[in-house]
Design an enzyme around this catalytic site. Structure first.
Site, PDB file in Angstrom:
ATOM      1  N   GLY A 229       1.348  -1.056   4.607  1.00 35.82           N
ATOM      2  CA  GLY A 229       1.876  -2.061   5.663  1.00 35.82           C
ATOM      3  C   GLY A 229       0.919  -3.089   5.694  1.00 35.82           C
ATOM      4  O   GLY A 229       1.327  -3.848   6.668  1.00 35.82           O
ATOM      5  N   GLY A 230      -0.096  -3.263   5.019  1.00 35.22           N
ATOM      6  CA  GLY A 230      -0.891  -4.484   5.142  1.00 35.22           C
ATOM      7  C   GLY A 230      -1.522  -4.492   6.425  1.00 35.22           C
ATOM      8  O   GLY A 230      -2.123  -3.376   6.965  1.00 35.22           O
TER       9      GLY A 230
ATOM     10  N   THR B 292       0.872  -1.301  -0.101  1.00 37.82           N
ATOM     11  CA  THR B 292      -0.015  -0.132  -0.090  1.00 37.82           C
ATOM     12  C   THR B 292       0.873   1.210   0.154  1.00 37.82           C
ATOM     13  O   THR B 292       2.021   1.140   0.110  1.00 37.82           O
ATOM     14  CB  THR B 292      -0.851   0.054   1.259  1.00 37.82           C
TER      15      THR B 292
ATOM     16  N   SER C 286     -10.209  -4.587   4.795  1.00 36.71           N
ATOM     17  CA  SER C 286      -9.029  -3.845   4.710  1.00 36.71           C
ATOM     18  C   SER C 286      -8.491  -3.495   5.810  1.00 36.71           C
ATOM     19  O   SER C 286      -9.155  -3.513   7.022  1.00 36.71           O
ATOM     20  CB  SER C 286      -9.087  -2.672   3.756  1.00 36.71           C
TER      21      SER C 286
ATOM     22  N   THR D  90      -3.808   1.647  -2.845  1.00 39.38           N
ATOM     23  CA  THR D  90      -3.198   0.197  -2.759  1.00 39.38           C
ATOM     24  C   THR D  90      -3.382  -0.579  -3.982  1.00 39.38           C
ATOM     25  O   THR D  90      -4.621  -0.058  -4.794  1.00 39.38           O
ATOM     26  CB  THR D  90      -3.820  -0.649  -1.794  1.00 39.38           C
TER      27      THR D  90
ATOM     28  N   ASP E 225      -7.688 -10.185  -0.497  1.00 44.22           N
ATOM     29  CA  ASP E 225      -7.879  -9.673   0.816  1.00 44.22           C
ATOM     30  C   ASP E 225      -9.186 -10.334   1.589  1.00 44.22           C
ATOM     31  O   ASP E 225      -9.454 -10.257   2.555  1.00 44.22           O
ATOM     32  CB  ASP E 225      -7.994  -8.086   0.914  1.00 44.22           C
TER      33      ASP E 225
END
Length: 656
Positions: free
Chosen positions: A551-552, A462, A527, A480, A502
């Site tokens: 950073g997920g 992202t 998310s 992202t 995701d």
């Protein structure tokens, strides 16, 4: 100085609406006077000799010139401006946004320009065919709005979309060559529709001029940044299955293009021209939409082996039906002193941050600041890390069980109000033992909902940027492509995401209990993106801070340490951003970022281990972008901090 005084610290200058006003229905009042900054040094950086250097000029000191990836850039200091500021994770995108602000544009105008350049120079993290969440503060109305530009699953998708080629056949093999590299990972894009909606609400400059810098860079060329070069190299095998990606990202001899070399992207320039002239709708109907659908439906690779690729089931009708959404932000008071607003579902990041803060306000965190904060934010204290990590464990537990797209699976009880209830969070806080050991893995709170399985799907790449304009409006936006370079499918010079990974791959847990974050037609995957705004007081109005990070799944931790660093420990924007990342998901492991090897973290790590924490000290690649409004030398100013773990810069009025 009051907020009103700060907003009128310069004189707005009216320019021709033909040059600067909004056209048609894109934007607000085309006849509104614009605050144009005529300072020639604005949107520049100061060199070591004190002279102004234009970003992208190629001159000595140009921050857009690629450097060897060091992992952590020492020596960043907070930057200050008086009118407007942009912080993003790549210099050329930061410059594009700053130039728009200099021309009198709003924070949303600048966001469009930033996104257009990000898709070109940071394709490993962002794309114009991706998704984003935006938190927007309107200074005139003192309102906070959450804009949702998250992808959706196509109408043909079921709960088994990511695990079966034939969704109706339980014996069907998995998508090829993997769910991520297949067309099944590609969602209906949302970011351009979201930006179009926000621009219609809050734009001042004409939409068609906001893509100019992206077009110029794509047409004339730019030097490949270090992180982009590394992403091309590390993803070369997957990119080679796509002829468009090979033509763009590989040399004639078949080797990947390297950082520091100059490249153009003429298909991308044409895509931006189309969006500029025809509006965001060009991506959702007509030739561009048809090209996206055809690329997602590719069934064999362009490599010599003709590698099988499971196609997407997305159609042009899916694109045509996509709608961005304005949602109620997730807002909460913190210590009766601050008002924090962050992203609502389908992001889980906002609720987790608000819950973590609600738990932490039951402890006096100010007693546990980092040592020597002047040195890159300092070394966090053992107790500070312990308390924050334990609060995050509890928040992640609730997040993993309850949070998904609330248009499909409602939150328990009264929704956000139930999850942020002060009494409930006080009960959760009572589970933390300040003088005892870490809880490790914890159960979700009992909120009386329909039984749900736990989903620990891992999220990845992202980018984030924060913007304050000369009118006092604020944008905090996280954008992202999902994993590095997304699904590796390329069309029109841009990459398609793998955002649908995701979702939970399985619709139910091992016991058969449905998972809230399961795939469904038209649903948005959960998310962790958490663009965040902080205000002084107990309501919006006195803006203090805009921040966020890529950073997920660890975004929550990066944003939390930045907010806590600023409001509880008194760090400035750069110190809070540079501060060692730390925190925990709902696992036995506590993260302590080892990116800054100049700091001695042995005492912190051993202290945490003594409290039962299993510590991971690997380097973390956050990308926190922070702007704060502060009183400096008796004057209200903007204070910017950029993450030293990435390539970004801070720009504003004057040379910073």
């Amino acid at each position: 100085m009051t907020k009103k005084t700060w907003l009128w610290a310069f004189t707005p200058i009216a320019f021709s609406a033909a040059l600067y006003g909004c056209g048609g229905s894109s934007g607000s009042d085309g006849n509104a006077p614009l605050a144009v900054d005529n300072n020639a040094q604005s949107c520049s950086v100061l060199s070591s000799t004190g002279s102004a250097v234009v970003v992208g000029s190629g001159l000595a000191g140009d921050p857009a010139a690629p450097e060897a990836a060091s992992g952590y850039r020492l020596g960043n200091q907070a930057k200050y401006s008086s009118k407007y500021m942009v912080v993003a994770n790549t210099p050329l995108a930061t410059k594009a946004g700053c130039d728009v602000l200099k021309a009198g544009g709003t924070a949303v105008d600048a966001a469009v320009a930033v996104q257009a350049v990000l898709g070109l120079v940071e394709p490993q993290s962002s794309t114009i065919a991706g998704s984003a969440f935006m938190m927007y503060y309107d200074a005139a109305t003192k309102k906070v709005i959450a804009y949702d530009g998250r992808e959706t699953a196509p109408a043909a998708a079921t709960g088994f979309y990511l695990v079966r080629q034939d969704q109706a056949n339980a014996a069907s093999p998995a998508p090829l060559p993997s769910a991520r590299r297949s067309g099944r990972s590609i969602g209906v894009p949302g970011v351009m529709r979201m930006l179009d909606m926000a621009h219609r609400d809050h734009g001042r400059l004409a939409w068609n001029g906001l893509f100019d810098e992206g077009v110029r860079l794509a047409s004339n060329g730019f030097q490949i940044p270090a992180r982009m070069g590394s992403a091309i190299s590390s993803n070369a095998a997957s990119l080679r299955l796509d002829a468009n990606a090979v033509a763009l990202y590989f040399n004639a001899d078949g080797t990947p293009r390297a950082a520091g070399t100059t490249m153009t992207n003429l298909p991308y320039a044409q895509s931006l021209r189309t969006l500029a002239s025809q509006g965001a709708g060009a991506m959702y109907d007509g030739p561009m939409a048809q090209a996206i659908v055809a690329k997602a439906a590719q069934a064999v690779g362009d490599d010599a082996a003709r590698t099988p690729i499971t196609p997407s089931l997305m159609t042009v009708a899916d694109l045509r039906a996509y709608q961005p959404k304005k949602r109620e932000p997730v807002c909460t008071t913190y210590r009766s002193t601050y008002y924090v607003c962050t992203m609502s579902p389908p992001s889980s990041g906002g609720i987790a941050i608000a819950q973590s803060l609600g738990i932490l306000e039951n402890f006096n965190l100010s007693q546990y600041p980092p040592t020597n904060p002047a040195n890159e934010g300092g070394v966090p204290s053992v107790m500070g890390v312990h308390l924050v990590s334990e609060a995050e464990r509890l928040a992640y537990a609730d997040r993993d069980k309850y949070v998904a797209d609330t248009d499909f699976v409602p939150l328990p009880g009264r929704g956000v109000a139930t999850m942020l209830d002060k009494d409930y969070l006080k009960q959760r806080a009572a589970l933390i033992r300040p003088d005892g050991n870490s809880q490790g893995v914890v159960p979700a709170g009992d909120l009386g909902s329909t039984p749900l399985g736990v989903d620990k799907t891992v999220e990845r790449g992202t980018t984030h940027f924060s913007i304050v304009d000369a009118y006092g409006n604020v944008v905090s936006m996280t954008s992202t492509v999902e994993s590095s370079m997304g699904s590796f499918h390329m069309v029109g010079g841009f990459l398609l995401t793998n955002q649908l990974t995701d979702f939970s791959a399985q619709p139910a847990d091992s016991a058969g209990t449905p998972v809230a974050n399961r795939v469904a037609p038209g649903k948005r995957p959960r998310s962790t993106m958490a663009p965040t705004l902080v205000f002084k007081g107990t309501e919006p109005g006195d803006f203090l801070m805009a921040t966020g990070s890529p950073g997920g799944g660890t975004i929550i931790q990066y944003v939390m340490k930045t907010v806590v660093g600023a409001v509880d420990w008194g760090l400035n924007a750069q110190q809070a951003t540079s501060l060692v990342n730390f925190g925990a998901t709902n696992s036995a492991t506590t993260n302590v970022d080892g990116a800054n090897t100049a700091l001695d973290l042995t005492g912190l790590i051993s202290g945490l281990q003594a409290k039962g924490h299993t510590v991971s000290n690997g380097a973390q690649s956050s990308g926190v972008s922070t702007i704060m409004r502060v009183n400096r030398n008796g004057t209200a100013q903007l204070e910017g901090g950029v993450d030293p773990r990435r390539e970004g810069i801070v720009l504003g009025d004057g040379a910073l």
